[in-house]
Write an enzyme that holds these catalytic residues in place. Sequence first.
Site, PDB file in Angstrom:
ATOM      1  N   LYS A  95       0.806  -1.220   0.000  1.00  2.00           N
ATOM      2  CA  LYS A  95       0.000   0.000   0.000  1.00  2.00           C
ATOM      3  C   LYS A  95       0.838   1.270   0.000  1.00  2.00           C
ATOM      4  CE  LYS A  95      -3.620  -0.068  -0.429  1.00  2.00           C
ATOM      5  NZ  LYS A  95      -4.822  -0.416  -1.260  1.00  2.00           N
TER       6      LYS A  95
HETATM    7  N1  PMP Z   1      -3.020  -7.585   1.358  1.00  2.00           N
HETATM    8  C1  PMP Z   1      -3.012  -6.762   2.408  1.00  2.00           C
HETATM    9  C2  PMP Z   1      -2.376  -7.251   3.678  1.00  2.00           C
HETATM   10  C3  PMP Z   1      -3.585  -5.488   2.332  1.00  2.00           C
HETATM   11  O1  PMP Z   1      -3.591  -4.664   3.400  1.00  2.00           O
HETATM   12  C4  PMP Z   1      -4.196  -5.085   1.117  1.00  2.00           C
HETATM   13  C5  PMP Z   1      -4.824  -3.729   0.996  1.00  2.00           C
HETATM   14  N2  PMP Z   1      -5.973  -3.539   1.781  1.00  2.00           N
HETATM   15  C6  PMP Z   1      -4.209  -5.988   0.034  1.00  2.00           C
HETATM   16  C7  PMP Z   1      -3.597  -7.235   0.190  1.00  2.00           C
HETATM   17  C8  PMP Z   1      -4.923  -5.681  -1.262  1.00  2.00           C
HETATM   18  O2  PMP Z   1      -4.400  -4.610  -1.980  1.00  2.00           O
HETATM   19  P1  PMP Z   1      -5.305  -3.707  -2.892  1.00  2.00           P
HETATM   20  O3  PMP Z   1      -5.987  -2.690  -2.005  1.00  2.00           O
HETATM   21  O4  PMP Z   1      -4.365  -3.058  -3.848  1.00  2.00           O
HETATM   22  O5  PMP Z   1      -6.334  -4.564  -3.566  1.00  2.00           O
END
Ligand code: PMP
Length: 326
Positions: A46
């Site tokens: 992120k």
């Molecule tokens: N894995 C974790 C541990 C996350 O915190 C997030 C983001 N909320 C994601 C995967 C997914 O990423 P994205 O928001 O880009 O879909």
Amino acid sequence: MSMDIKNGFVATVGNTPLIRLNSFSDETGCEILGKAEFLNPGGSVKDRAALYIIEDAERKGLLKPGGTVVEGTAGNTGIGLAHICNAKGYKCLIIIPETQSQEKIDTLKTLGAEVRLVPAVPYSNPNNYVKLSGRVAAELDNAIWANQFENLANRQAHYETTAAEIWSQTEGKVDAWVAATGTGGTYAGVSMYFKEQNPNVRCVVADPLGSGLYSYVKTGEIKPVGNSITEGIGNSRITGNMEGAPIDDAIQIDDQECIRVIYQLLNKEGLFMGGSVGINVGAAIALAKQMGPGHTIVTVLCDGGARYQSRIYNPEWLATKGLTPS
Ligand code: PMP
């Protein structure tokens, strides 16, 4: 300045290694590659979205010196934003559901963010953390709402950086891309870029139980079943960042498989990973079995295990969920 010296924290975001997961690759006969996003300076995938969202708001003149960045987040976006706000002189206000791990909440506070814990209620409820963060931002002077779910600067970060890095690291030899989605920024940005480079790259959504995306891809209906110990992934709506993203298929991974994968990553690969990585790598293994040996399958190692030590790496906590490491 020398090319080897990074100009402050923000310049250290991205350019992460791509790691061959040796034990899983050898078992499946495929090249299973993980983009090492846990090596970002704020510790997760992120950081890229946080940086793009803030710099987009700066360019548009929405965020002025001394301003506040407000966001509703399951943790990692907040941690990325808090680091970047410190480095750029902004304040950071994070609204987080109280179900998230204590480690993430404590980290946010240590980083100096103002943290408001709220009950976890569905998106349809006006007091859902995401909706609440939008209202709080609107009421503050000189503040922006990062709005990671709808703000397309999020997937743009992955289109321009994550995807382009993977393409150059593999010299374009990618047969499939698979990732779980929270906002969908990572999945969508990378799949859009890959399909433009080569329409034959298979793009697959990985989904935990409790999320409606698997049924959406399979049947067109958003119908979540069960639940999951994973954090930050799964959704029961199509976010702005997921709209228009290419999706060839979906794979659902349950928590027991997720935990098996997480512990193999720890014990055989030397990788100490967060829960969403178990879903991603679990789905990459399932996809390798579907596609057969000889394919290169890329996924993302979203964050590290230290953020979940009291849960995923605590056998007693796991047992309360009916899960065992083996
Ligand atoms: N894995 C974790 C541990 C996350 O915190 C997030 C983001 N909320 C994601 C995967 C997914 O990423 P994205 O928001 O880009 O879909």
